[in-house]
Design a protein around this motif. Sequence first.
Motif, mmCIF file in Angstrom:
data_model
loop_
_atom_site.group_PDB
_atom_site.id
_atom_site.type_symbol
_atom_site.label_atom_id
_atom_site.label_comp_id
_atom_site.label_asym_id
_atom_site.label_seq_id
_atom_site.Cartn_x
_atom_site.Cartn_y
_atom_site.Cartn_z
ATOM 1 N N UNK A 196 33.745 39.736 24.520
ATOM 2 C CA UNK A 196 34.320 39.399 25.696
ATOM 3 C C UNK A 196 35.514 39.587 25.808
ATOM 4 N N UNK A 197 35.961 39.952 27.115
ATOM 5 C CA UNK A 197 37.451 40.376 27.550
ATOM 6 C C UNK A 197 38.608 39.145 27.094
ATOM 7 N N UNK A 198 39.539 39.542 26.495
ATOM 8 C CA UNK A 198 40.592 38.619 26.106
ATOM 9 C C UNK A 198 41.123 38.187 27.406
ATOM 10 N N UNK A 199 41.077 38.638 28.364
ATOM 11 C CA UNK A 199 41.540 38.094 29.775
ATOM 12 C C UNK A 199 41.146 38.885 30.926
ATOM 13 N N UNK A 200 41.022 38.123 32.228
ATOM 14 C CA UNK A 200 40.885 39.004 33.291
ATOM 15 C C UNK A 200 41.437 38.381 34.476
ATOM 16 N N UNK A 201 41.412 39.178 35.531
ATOM 17 C CA UNK A 201 42.200 38.695 36.751
ATOM 18 C C UNK A 201 41.472 39.274 37.965
ATOM 19 N N UNK A 202 41.391 38.777 39.017
ATOM 20 C CA UNK A 202 40.957 39.200 40.281
ATOM 21 C C UNK A 202 42.081 39.342 41.500
ATOM 22 N N UNK A 203 42.366 40.303 41.996
ATOM 23 C CA UNK A 203 43.034 40.591 43.244
ATOM 24 C C UNK A 203 42.529 40.842 44.383
ATOM 25 N N UNK A 204 42.947 40.438 45.444
ATOM 26 C CA UNK A 204 42.467 40.566 46.643
ATOM 27 C C UNK A 204 43.524 41.032 47.846
ATOM 28 N N UNK A 205 42.981 41.657 48.574
ATOM 29 C CA UNK A 205 43.724 42.482 49.710
ATOM 30 C C UNK A 205 42.949 42.141 50.896
ATOM 31 N N UNK A 206 43.432 41.713 52.092
ATOM 32 C CA UNK A 206 42.845 41.573 53.443
ATOM 33 C C UNK A 206 43.691 42.811 54.261
ATOM 34 N N UNK A 207 42.721 43.286 55.076
ATOM 35 C CA UNK A 207 43.171 44.187 55.951
ATOM 36 C C UNK A 207 42.446 44.228 57.365
ATOM 37 N N UNK A 208 42.922 45.001 58.343
ATOM 38 C CA UNK A 208 42.430 44.605 59.798
ATOM 39 C C UNK A 208 41.019 45.012 59.956
ATOM 40 N N UNK A 209 40.329 46.121 59.229
ATOM 41 C CA UNK A 209 39.344 46.427 59.550
ATOM 42 C C UNK A 209 38.648 47.043 58.441
ATOM 43 N N UNK A 210 37.139 47.407 58.539
ATOM 44 C CA UNK A 210 36.668 48.057 57.420
ATOM 45 C C UNK A 210 37.089 49.538 57.161
ATOM 46 N N UNK A 211 37.361 50.395 58.179
ATOM 47 C CA UNK A 211 37.559 51.678 57.624
ATOM 48 C C UNK A 211 39.264 51.509 56.721
ATOM 49 N N UNK A 212 40.113 50.392 57.084
ATOM 50 C CA UNK A 212 41.279 50.312 56.357
ATOM 51 C C UNK A 212 40.886 49.853 55.055
ATOM 52 N N UNK A 213 39.796 49.120 54.846
ATOM 53 C CA UNK A 213 39.378 48.547 53.562
ATOM 54 C C UNK A 213 38.999 49.624 52.813
#
Length: 427
Positions: A209-226
Amino acid sequence: MASDLRNELRFVVGEDGVLPAEADASVAIDGRHPTCIVLPHDRGELRRVLAFAQKHKQTVIPFGNTSQLSVGPAPQSYDIALGTTRVARIVAHEAGDMTVTVEAGATLAAVNERLAGAGQHLPLDPPLPSRVTIGGLIAADQWGPSRASHGKVRDLLIGITVALQDGRLVHGGGRVVKNVAGYDLMKLFTGSWGTLGVVLEATFKVRPLPAAASLFMAAVPDLPSAMGLARRVIDARLSPAYVVVLSKGAAQAIVGESRDMVLVSCAGIPAEIDNQRQRLAALLHPVALDEAMADRAAVIQERLRDWPAMTSASWGARISLLPTRLESFLSGIGGAMGANVDVVSHNLSGVAVLRGISPLDSNQLRELRRAVRVLDGYVVFDRLPADLKRSVDVWGEDVPGLDLMRGIKQALDPQRRLSPGRFVGGI
């Protein structure tokens, strides 16, 4: 005839091992019901059921918790629904060797609960792990977001025992990594959808099992940008656990925000997480980077894992393309389907899961497949109503190696007793 069949099978598996088909509506496939449901208590009984079916010329469709029976066309014949949920022992966990051996009916959640006591896990994360049995995991080659970092079933499977259509056993691999030799039966039976044999037991490599984990998120204007942002993360060689793009509808269901988004999961020791956090923030600037706190991250990752199974959609598809081509295809999908389709794109793997909000007709589904084939990719329609399955090939008509697959089916199940017509090319 049906009552006679059930009575004879009770001599094989006991009174409580045979149920009428109406006892469990979930075993029906596109409106087709079996003659009876059989639930063996152990591997010996399961093998005897197969031998019985062979002798009496009965067709058999194996199932675990029925979560994958809706995938694929209706069977050409359906006599016995053969359940594995009582064949569910965790046979051996060798923590020092980092292997686990389990029977087919054990759920993935139960296996990981056992492994967690030793600080280990089987790093496969298909939807609804409390319902996914080991046999179903292998037969349907199920996967989740972590396939990018940990691989798929065949990457972790090192031993297998399978009952053939007449109850005979075949074994492949072993219980320790160094003993894996001979024909690669693990790859043969993985993803065979119950058409070649019934998995009885499997041995997997496990991971700490991993010792630590993080989830990062970024919101953008549209699907092509994502999609472009995801490519920047991948090109930076950050070694994330996964990089996933969500369309607005999918993000609303998974994150609770109706914006096109990129999710990046990182796992390892705390120092690795800190390093990746800093590099991601610099890489994505000026796009804001949001880090989900532990409780919220756990909820989002569970929703992401389960999303393909939990969405209410009129149709569904899995698209496989080279990652660079996946970006261009999905970036253009807005013009073709717009808000009528939700997308979860696993960009490291080159696989996108689509769920249709509005119905499509057979011509539109074929056009979607043609558009992907032009890019040398493939589409599997993993969710379709029964009427469309009759006019659209769920698996595709130009699958590589189909003649070889038919030859293997003929060699292992010449009388077509196992899941007839359920897989590619009518296998």
